[in-house]
Design an enzyme around this catalytic site. Structure first.
Site, PDB file in Angstrom:
ATOM      1  N   HIS A 357       0.807  -1.350   0.012  1.00 52.34           N
ATOM      2  CA  HIS A 357      -0.069   0.120  -0.006  1.00 52.34           C
ATOM      3  C   HIS A 357       0.707   1.398   0.061  1.00 52.34           C
ATOM      4  CE1 HIS A 357      -3.710  -1.763   1.047  1.00 52.34           C
ATOM      5  NE2 HIS A 357      -3.070  -2.843   1.566  1.00 52.34           N
ATOM      6  N   LYS A 548      -8.281  13.717   4.747  1.00 52.64           N
ATOM      7  CA  LYS A 548      -7.305  12.472   4.863  1.00 52.64           C
ATOM      8  C   LYS A 548      -6.326  12.738   5.942  1.00 52.64           C
ATOM      9  CE  LYS A 548      -6.367  13.967   0.560  1.00 52.64           C
ATOM     10  NZ  LYS A 548      -6.593  12.627  -0.433  1.00 52.64           N
ATOM     11  N   ARG A 549      -5.496  11.488   6.167  1.00 54.15           N
ATOM     12  CA  ARG A 549      -4.437  11.935   7.185  1.00 54.15           C
ATOM     13  C   ARG A 549      -3.356  12.784   6.757  1.00 54.15           C
ATOM     14  NH1 ARG A 549      -3.910   8.027  11.422  1.00 54.15           N
ATOM     15  NH2 ARG A 549      -2.175   8.806  12.028  1.00 54.15           N
ATOM     16  N   LYS A 554       0.877  14.348   1.069  1.00 52.66           N
ATOM     17  CA  LYS A 554      -0.357  14.503   0.793  1.00 52.66           C
ATOM     18  C   LYS A 554      -0.520  16.176   0.571  1.00 52.66           C
ATOM     19  CE  LYS A 554      -2.246  10.628   3.233  1.00 52.66           C
ATOM     20  NZ  LYS A 554      -2.977   9.661   2.400  1.00 52.66           N
ATOM     21  N   THR A 658      -8.532   6.324  -1.884  1.00 55.15           N
ATOM     22  CA  THR A 658      -9.885   5.854  -1.754  1.00 55.15           C
ATOM     23  C   THR A 658     -10.738   7.029  -1.649  1.00 55.15           C
ATOM     24  OG1 THR A 658      -9.507   5.023   0.446  1.00 55.15           O
ATOM     25  CG2 THR A 658      -9.387   3.478  -1.449  1.00 55.15           C
ATOM     26  N   LYS A 662     -14.739   7.915  -3.374  1.00 49.22           N
ATOM     27  CA  LYS A 662     -15.783   8.543  -2.755  1.00 49.22           C
ATOM     28  C   LYS A 662     -16.575   9.815  -3.156  1.00 49.22           C
ATOM     29  CE  LYS A 662     -13.907   5.670   1.044  1.00 49.22           C
ATOM     30  NZ  LYS A 662     -13.111   5.778   2.319  1.00 49.22           N
TER      31      LYS A 662
HETATM   32  C1  26Q Z   1       3.064   0.111  10.698  1.00 46.71           C
HETATM   33  C2  26Q Z   1       3.966  -0.621  11.552  1.00 46.71           C
HETATM   34  C3  26Q Z   1       4.295   0.290  12.943  1.00 46.71           C
HETATM   35  C4  26Q Z   1       2.981   1.124  13.015  1.00 46.71           C
HETATM   36  C5  26Q Z   1       2.162   1.572  12.053  1.00 46.71           C
HETATM   37  C6  26Q Z   1       2.090   1.017  10.761  1.00 46.71           C
HETATM   38  C7  26Q Z   1       1.282   1.395   9.768  1.00 46.71           C
HETATM   39  C8  26Q Z   1      -0.045   1.489   9.946  1.00 46.71           C
HETATM   40  C9  26Q Z   1      -0.765   2.015   8.849  1.00 46.71           C
HETATM   41  C10 26Q Z   1       1.936   1.596   8.517  1.00 46.71           C
HETATM   42  C11 26Q Z   1       0.872   2.084   7.472  1.00 46.71           C
HETATM   43  C12 26Q Z   1      -0.438   2.119   7.702  1.00 46.71           C
HETATM   44  C13 26Q Z   1      -1.349   2.683   6.679  1.00 46.71           C
HETATM   45  C14 26Q Z   1      -1.097   2.957   5.390  1.00 46.71           C
HETATM   46  C15 26Q Z   1      -2.284   3.294   4.547  1.00 46.71           C
HETATM   47  O1  26Q Z   1      -3.575   3.672   4.846  1.00 46.71           O
HETATM   48  N1  26Q Z   1      -1.952   3.420   3.222  1.00 46.71           N
HETATM   49  C16 26Q Z   1      -3.076   3.846   2.234  1.00 46.71           C
HETATM   50  O2  26Q Z   1      -3.796   2.545   1.945  1.00 46.71           O
HETATM   51  C17 26Q Z   1      -4.769   2.939   1.112  1.00 46.71           C
HETATM   52  C18 26Q Z   1      -5.581   1.798   0.651  1.00 46.71           C
HETATM   53  O3  26Q Z   1      -4.510   0.906  -0.290  1.00 46.71           O
HETATM   54  C19 26Q Z   1      -4.204   3.687  -0.243  1.00 46.71           C
HETATM   55  O4  26Q Z   1      -5.223   4.319  -0.836  1.00 46.71           O
HETATM   56  C20 26Q Z   1      -3.481   4.909   0.067  1.00 46.71           C
HETATM   57  O5  26Q Z   1      -2.772   5.610  -0.811  1.00 46.71           O
HETATM   58  C21 26Q Z   1      -2.284   4.585   1.198  1.00 46.71           C
HETATM   59  O6  26Q Z   1      -1.490   5.630   1.821  1.00 46.71           O
END
Ligand code: 26Q
Length: 813
Positions: A357, A548-549, A554, A658, A662
Site C-alpha cells: 500500500h 485525509k490523514r 499529501k 480511496t 468516494k
Molecule cells: C506500521 C508499523 C508500525 C506502526 C504503524 C504502521 C502502519 C499503520 C498503518 C503503516 C501504514 C499504515 C497505513 C497505511 C495506509 O493507509 N496506506 C494507504 O492505503 C490506502 C489503501 O490502499 C491507499 O489508498 C493509500 O494511498 C495509502 O496511503
C-alpha cells in the site's frame, strides 16, 4: 430462537423484549444507550439465523475461502449498515416511532469502532462488505483494540489526542467466544531433538498469552448472507493467573497480567512511518498466530490433509503488518505437523498473497534481527533459512553477483541487521499487488524491480474500490433515490450500471434535481457542523474539501498556500473581495502524535482559519472550517456535500487514495495530480471533468535529477512569495514569527514533496475551477458525468479482480 421480526409489530415486540432481557429496563425508564443497545440487539437477532446458516453452508461446501489478515478495520457505524443490508430500515424506523423514539436520535449514540488509521483500514472494511455481498466465503482476521484511533481535539488550534474508549458503553455487535481461545507464545529459545532418527527443531517459548476471539457479523447487501469478522483480544493465561495465586506478590502478579493484556490495548496511530516498536511486533504476531491456528484447528475439518491447504484457503496480507504469518505457517507445518521443509514451503508459497500500500521507502517495515530473535527465535531461524534458499536460487540464476544478492536479501545489513518484511512477503507470496495502475507499475519498476525480473508473472495490479452501500446509499440517500428513479434498482450491486446516467447529464430536469440534492447535502452538513462544532457552511459557497490523514506527501500545505494566496490578494487590494468566488474550505486530518511537522501544519491551518474567517475585509467570501476528529461518520456527511475534491499529493507518492473515489461517486469534481487512482479517475471521467495540475512522476524524477531548489521558485514567483511572506511575518500567529518558522523554512529549504514546484500550476488550476463553477449548470453536468463514469471504483469490482487474478475463490451458492 425467536423468529425474525419482519413486521413493525414483531419488531416492536422484540425490541421491548430486548430492553427487558438484555438491558434490564422497561421502556419508561430506559436511557438512550439502553434503547440504542436494544435496537442493535433486535437487528442482530434478525441476522443470527442467516449467520448460522452461512456457517453451515460454508462448512458443507468445503470450498476455498479468503482469510483476510489485516491489523486494521476502520468499520464505521454498524447500525445503519446492518439495517440497510437486511432491508429493515423502514420497519425499524416505524417501530421506533410507534414507541415514541426518534431513530435518528439513537443513530447518533453509536460510537464508531475506529480500529484503523485511514485508507488501509477502511479498505479492509469495504472489502469484507463486498465479499459478503458477493457470497464469497471470507473471514476477516484482526485485532480488537480496546482503544482505537485517538479522538482528536484542538486546544488553541493545536492537536491534542484523547483516548478512544469505544467500548465504554458496551458493544452490541460483538460475540465473545472465550471457549475458542488460542494460546500464542513468545520468547524463549529453540532446541533440536531426535524424532525416530530425524533431527527436528522445537520452540520452547518463554511466555504465553491467550487470544480470545470476538466475532462480528458482516452481512451482505439484500442477499441473506453473513460472513464473519474475527478480532482477537489478549488476556493473561492461566499461568499468569497462577502466578497471582502463588506469588503472594499481588502487585507484581497484576503487573504481569497487565503486560499480557497490553498487546491488544491500543491501535498504533502512526501511518506510513512505522516505528520498530516491540509491542507492535507483538501485536502482529499475536493476531496472525491466533488466526492461522484458528483456521487450521477450527475452520478446517479434523484430520485435513495439509498438503491440500492451498485448495481451501488464501491468506491475503494487507500490507506487511501480518507478514510474520509466513514463518508462522512454516513453523506449524514443519515443527508441529511434521512436514518436510520443501513440502511445507510449497504449501506456504501458494497460501499467501501480499498487497503493498505504499511507495514511501520509510514506510517499508523492517524488524531488527535482535528484536525478532528475542521475541520469536524460531521464526528468525525460519526466515534465515527461507532467505538462504532464496539467495541460492538467485545465485543459480545470476552467479555470484554480490551486489544483486545484497539488494535482494530478505536480511538488510545496514543501518542495523534487520528483516525486510516486504521482501519476505514478495518471496513467499503467490502474488504481489499494488493498489492502483500507476502504483503497481512503480512497484514493479522502482521499488522491487529485481523481484519483478526474478518472478515473472508474480506482480499484478488490483485497483482499490469503495463500497457503494456505505458511501453512496447510506451517505447520500437522496442521490441514491434519484439514481434509482432513473435506473431502477440493482445498480448498488452492479455499479457499472451508473453509466446509464450519462444520458441524464443532458436532461435539464435531472440536472436541476441533482443540483438540489447537492444543496440539500450541504445544508445537512451545515446542520451537523453547527451542532458538533458551532460552525456553518455559508450559503452559496463552493464547498472545497480536503479530508485525509495529515502527511507532508499529501500536501495539505499546498491547499493552504492557495487559501493564503487568495487572502493576501484581498487584503493587499490586488483583488476586490466582491470578485472572489465564495468558497468554504473544509479540512479533516489527524496527525500521528509523534509527527511534529504534521502537527505544526494542523496548527497553521487552524491559525489561518481564525484570521481569514474573522477579517471583515474578506466579506465572508472565504471560510476555513477544520472540524476536529475526522472519522468515517463525519466522512459520510462531508463527502456528499462536496463540490470540489482535493487530491493533490506529489506524483508518485499516493499509492491509490480511496477518498478520491468516494468524492467522485458523490458528484464532486476532482482537482488532482497524476497520482495513484487519480490517473484512472481522470481517464474514466475525461479531461473536461477533472482539474489536472502538477508534474507527472517522470517530471518529478527529472526535477530531482536536475537539482530541485525550492527557494528559486519562491524568488521567481511574486504571488508565492507574498503568500509565504505573509505566513513568515507572523500574520497568523499574533505577530510571533517563530511559531510557523519551521514550516516556512521547511518549504524553502527542504521541500521533500515539491510543494513550491507545483504551486503555480495548482493556482492556475484553481482559477479554472472558479471559472467553471460560475456556470452552475455546466458544473452539475460534469458532476453527473463523474458519478456516471466511476462505477469502476466499486469494491465489488476490486473483489472480482482479486478473485480472478489472485484468489480463485468462487462464491458459495
Ligand atoms: C506500521 C508499523 C508500525 C506502526 C504503524 C504502521 C502502519 C499503520 C498503518 C503503516 C501504514 C499504515 C497505513 C497505511 C495506509 O493507509 N496506506 C494507504 O492505503 C490506502 C489503501 O490502499 C491507499 O489508498 C493509500 O494511498 C495509502 O496511503
Amino acid at each position: 430462537m425467536t423468529s425474525p421480526p419482519r413486521t413493525v409489530d414483531g419488531f416492536v415486540r422484540q425490541f421491548l423484549e430486548n430492553l427487558n432481557l438484555v438491558r434490564g429496563v422497561p421502556l419508561s425508564a430506559s436511557s438512550d444507550n439502553d434503547r440504542y443497545q436494544a435496537l442493535a440487539h433486535t437487528v442482530r437477532d434478525y441476522l443470527m439465523a442467516r449467520w448460522l446458516e452461512d456457517l453451515r453452508r460454508q462448512r458443507e461446501a468445503q470450498g476455498k475461502g479468503v482469510c483476510y489478515l489485516s491489523a486494521e478495520y476502520l468499520l464505521g457505524r454498524q447500525l445503519d449498515n446492518n439495517l440497510l443490508a437486511t432491508g429493515l430500515t423502514e420497519i425499524a424506523t416505524e417501530a421506533m416511532a410507534s414507541c415514541g423514539i426518534d431513530i435518528d436520535e439513537l443513530r447518533g449514540h453509536e460510537v464508531e469502532p475506529g480500529l484503523g488509521n485511514g485508507g488501509l483500514g477502511r479498505l479492509a472494511a469495504c472489502f469484507i462488505d463486498s465479499l459478503a455481498t458477493m457470497g464469497v466465503p471470507n473471514i476477516g482476521y484482526g485485532i480488537r483494540y480496546e482503544y482505537g484511533i485517538f479522538r482528536q481535539t484542538f486546544v488553541d488550534g493545536q492537536q491534542v489526542e484523547q483516548p478512544d474508549a469505544w467500548l465504554a458503553l458496551g458493544s452490541p455487535w460483538e460475540f465473545p467466544h472465550p471457549e475458542a481461545a488460542q494460546t500464542v507464545s513468545f520468547g524463549g529459545h529453540t532446541e533440536t531433538y531426535d524424532d525416530a532418527g530425524v533431527t527436528r527443531t522445537r520452540w520452547v517459548p518463554g511466555w504465553n498469552v491467550q487470544a480470545l476471539p470476538y466475532n462480528y457479523m458482516v452481512p451482505g447487501y439484500h442477499n441473506g448472507r453473513v460472513n464473519t469478522l474475527r478480532l482477537w483480544s489478549a488476556r493473561a493465561t492461566d499461568a499468569f493467573d497462577l502466578r497471582i495465586f502463588n506469588s503472594g506478590d499481588y502487585a507484581e502478579a497484576v503487573r504481569a497480567q497487565t503486560f499480557a493484556e497490553n498487546i491488544s490495548k491500543v491501535l498504533y496511530p502512526e501511518d506510513s512511518t512505522p516505528q520498530g516498536k516491540e509491542l507492535r511486533l507483538q501485536q502482529q504476531y499475536f493476531f496472525v498466530a491466533a488466526s492461522i491456528k484458528d483456521f487450521l484447528d477450527t475452520v478446517l475439518p479434523k484430520d485435513f490433509d495439509l498438503t491440500r491447504l492451498p485448495e481451501r484457503v488464501i491468506f491475503q496480507l494487507n500490507d506487511t503488518h501480518p507478514v510474520i504469518g509466513v514463518p508462522e505457517l512454516m513453523r506449524v507445518l514443519v515443527d508441529e505437523r511434521g512436514l518436510e521443509w520443501d513440502a511445507a514451503w510449497d504449501i506456504t508459497r501458494e497460501c499467501f498473497a501480499y498487497t503493498c500500500h505504499t511507495l514511501l521507502p520509510e514506510a517499508l517495515e523492517e524488524w531488527p534481527v535482535d528484536l525478532l530473535g528475542r521475541l520469536l527465535p524460531r521464526h528468525l531461524e525460519i526466515i534465515y533459512r527461507i532467505n538462504d534458499d532464496f539467495l541460492d536460487e538467485v545465485r543459480a540464476r545470476y552467479g555470484d553477483d554480490e551486489m544483486r544478492i545484497r539488494n535482494m536479501s530478505i536480511i538488510a545489513e545496514h543501518p542495523e541487521r534487520s528483516v525486510r518484511m516486504a521482501y519476505l512477503a514478495t518471496v513467499a507470496g503467490a502474488k504481489v499487488n499494488g493498489v492502483a495502475e500507476l502504483h503497481s507499475q512503480l512497484l514493479r519498476e522502482k521499488v522491487l524491480p529485481a523481484f519483478n525480473e526474478f518472478f515473472p508473472g508474480k506482480f499484478t495490479n488490483v485497483t482499490n474500490g469503495v463500497t457503494p452501500r456505505r458511501f453512496v446509499r447510506l451517505a447520500n440517500p437522496e442521490l441514491s433515490e434519484l439514481i434509482t428513479s432513473a435506473l431502477g434498482t440493482g445498480w448498488l450491486t452492479d455499479l457499472e450500471r451508473l453509466r446509464e446516467l450519462e444520458v441524464y447529464a443532458e436532461d435539464p430536469d435531472f440536472r436541476t434535481a441533482f443540483g438540489e440534492i447537492k444543496a440539500d447535502n450541504k445544508r445537512r452538513l451545515s446542520a451537523v457542523l453547527a451542532a458538533r462544532d458551532g460552525v456553518e457552511v455559508s450559503d452559496g459557497h463552493m464547498l472545497d474539501v480536503m479530508v485525509k490523514r495529515l502527511h507532508e506527501y499529501k500536501r495539505q500545505m499546498l491547499k493552504l498556500l492557495h487559501i493564503v494566496t487568495q487572502y493576501e490578494a484581498i487584503i493587499s487590494g490586488k483583488v476586490a473581495a466582491a470578485d472572489v468566488q465564495p468558497r468554504t474550505f473544509i479540512f479533516g486530518a489527524k496527525a500521528a502524535p509523534g509527527y511534529a511537522m504534521a502537527k505544526r501544519i494542523i496548527h497553521l491551518i487552524n491559525a489561518v482559519g481564525q484570521v481569514v474567517n474573522n477579517d471583515p475585509r474578506v466579506e465572508g467570501r472565504l471560510k476555513v472550517i477544520f472540524p476536529p476528529n475526522y472519522n468515517v461518520t463525519l466522512a459520510e456527511r462531508v463527502i456528499p456535500a462536496a463540490d470540489l475534491s482535493e487530491q493533490i499529493s506529489l506524483a508518485g507518492k499516493e499509492a491509490s487514495g480511496t477518498g478520491n473515489m468516494k468524492f467522485a461517486l458523490n458528484g464532486a469534481l476532482t482537482i488532482g495530480t497524476d497520482d495513484g487512482a487519480n490517473v484512472e479517475i481522470r481517464e474514466l471521467v475525461g479531461d473536461d471533468n477533472f482539474f489536472l495540475f502538477g508534474m507527472s512522476e517522470p517530471e518529478v524524477e527529472a526535477l530531482w535529477a536536475r537539482g530541485y531548489k525550492p527557494a528559486e521558485f519562491y524568488q521567481r514567483d511574486p504571488q508565492l512569495r507574498s503568500a509565504i511572506d505573509l505566513i513568515a511575518s507572523g500574520a497568523f500567529s499574533g505577530g510571533d514569527r517563530s511559531v510557523f518558522e519551521p514550516v516556512v523554512s521547511n518549504l524553502l529549504y527542504d521541500d521533500r514533496f515539491m510543494v513550491l514546484a507545483d504551486y503555480a500550476t495548482y493556482i492556475g488550476a484553481q482559477a479554472k475551477v472558479d471559472a467553471a463553477y460560475a456556470d452552475q449548470d455546466a458544473w452539475t453536468r460534469s458532476a453527473i458525468l463523474n458519478v456516471a463514469r466511476c462505477g469502476f471504483f466499486s469494491s465489488d469490482r476490486s473483489m472480482r479482480d482479486y478473485i480472478d487474478r489472485i484468489w480463485h475463490t468462487p462464491p458459495v451458492l
